[in-house]
Design an enzyme around this catalytic site. Structure first.
Site, PDB file in Angstrom:
ATOM      1  N   HIS A 175       1.968   0.397   4.580  1.00  0.00           N
ATOM      2  CA  HIS A 175       2.657  -0.876   4.349  1.00  0.00           C
ATOM      3  C   HIS A 175       1.694  -2.023   4.652  1.00  0.00           C
ATOM      4  CE1 HIS A 175       6.081  -3.513   3.937  1.00  0.00           C
ATOM      5  NE2 HIS A 175       5.620  -4.160   4.997  1.00  0.00           N
ATOM      6  N   MET A 189       7.153   2.158  -5.285  1.00  0.00           N
ATOM      7  CA  MET A 189       8.091   1.050  -5.192  1.00  0.00           C
ATOM      8  C   MET A 189       9.556   1.500  -5.271  1.00  0.00           C
ATOM      9  SD  MET A 189       5.990  -1.288  -4.685  1.00  0.00           S
ATOM     10  CE  MET A 189       6.897  -2.808  -4.826  1.00  0.00           C
TER      11      MET A 189
HETATM   12  C1  GRF Z   1      -0.749  -1.228  -0.962  1.00  0.00           C
HETATM   13  O1  GRF Z   1      -1.153  -2.503  -0.575  1.00  0.00           O
HETATM   14  C2  GRF Z   1       0.276  -0.674  -0.003  1.00  0.00           C
HETATM   15  O2  GRF Z   1       0.201  -1.236   1.276  1.00  0.00           O
HETATM   16  C3  GRF Z   1       1.580  -1.057  -0.631  1.00  0.00           C
HETATM   17  O3  GRF Z   1       1.346  -1.010  -2.015  1.00  0.00           O
HETATM   18  C4  GRF Z   1      -0.023  -1.241  -2.281  1.00  0.00           C
HETATM   19  C5  GRF Z   1      -0.487  -0.160  -3.208  1.00  0.00           C
HETATM   20  O4  GRF Z   1      -1.734  -0.411  -3.762  1.00  0.00           O
HETATM   21  N1  GRF Z   1       2.628  -0.177  -0.172  1.00  0.00           N
HETATM   22  P1  GRF Z   1      -2.464   0.688  -4.645  1.00  0.00           P
HETATM   23  O5  GRF Z   1      -1.490   1.068  -5.765  1.00  0.00           O
HETATM   24  O6  GRF Z   1      -2.795   1.841  -3.771  1.00  0.00           O
HETATM   25  O7  GRF Z   1      -3.678  -0.009  -5.197  1.00  0.00           O
END
Ligand code: GRF
Length: 187
Positions: free
Chosen positions: A107, A88
């Protein structure tokens, strides 16, 4: 085949990390997960690194010159490829310059639609017929790099943000490994 030493960047749950760890155990999969970097000390995904004995580093991106710290660890673990998986934070120019065309991201929308945050909410508000996920190269434009793989599904009546998230993430577990294989196919 020599596997590329890869670092996965996370901030949260780490379900894509878990999936990539499993896939990377396959002999023919082109990458090995050599390092996990999290900017969040409480990220649940760190538990997967611990469970599978993968080195991990927690880097507080609020501190000055944190990129230098990141670069130092990438060098220490001889990382040549980076996968962002729910990271993030915007990757700084300095890191992108050092890893040009070697950073990819997943994404949860069909890019170029719905770049940025709150994708499921915006997909519903916009009454989209279709949504899905996209794996793309990372450049200096937010969610703007070249697309590697896209996977989609049609929305059913009464979808919620949660139902979209579950369906999208199910597709992500296919799309991310596929994109990695595609990236290294001709290497
Ligand atoms: C995913 O849905 C991805 O598309 C987005 O963040 C989420 C991460 O999920 N960028 P995780 O931490 O891999 O469960």
């Amino acid at each position: 085949m020599v596997k590329k030493k890869t670092c996965i960047f996370i901030s949260g749950r780490g379900s894509n990390l878990k999936n990539l760890i499993h896939r990377s155990r396959d002999k023919s999969f082109p990458v090995e997960i050599s390092l996990v970097i999290s900017n969040n000390k409480d990220a649940l995904g760190i538990d997967y690194a611990k469970k599978y004995n993968i080195p991990y580093e927690i880097i507080d991106t609020r501190i000055k010159n944190h990129e230098l710290k990141v670069l130092k660890f990438l060098k220490k673990y001889k990382i040549s490829f980076i996968c962002l998986a729910g990271y993030m934070k915007i990757i700084s120019k300095k890191i992108i310059q050092n890893f040009e065309k070697k950073i990819i991201n997943i994404h949860p929308s069909l890019l170029p639609k719905f770049k940025g945050l709150n994708t499921f909410q915006r997909v519903l508000k916009n009454k989209e017929k279709k949504t899905g996920c996209t794996v793309h190269f990372v450049n200096n434009k937010l969610d703007g790099g070249k697309i590697i793989v896209k996977k989609s599904f049609y929305l059913k009546p009464n979808e919620s943000e949660l139902s979209l998230k579950i369906k999208t993430q199910t597709l992500e577990y296919k799309a991310y490994p596929e994109a990695i294989i595609k990236t290294f196919r001709n290497c």
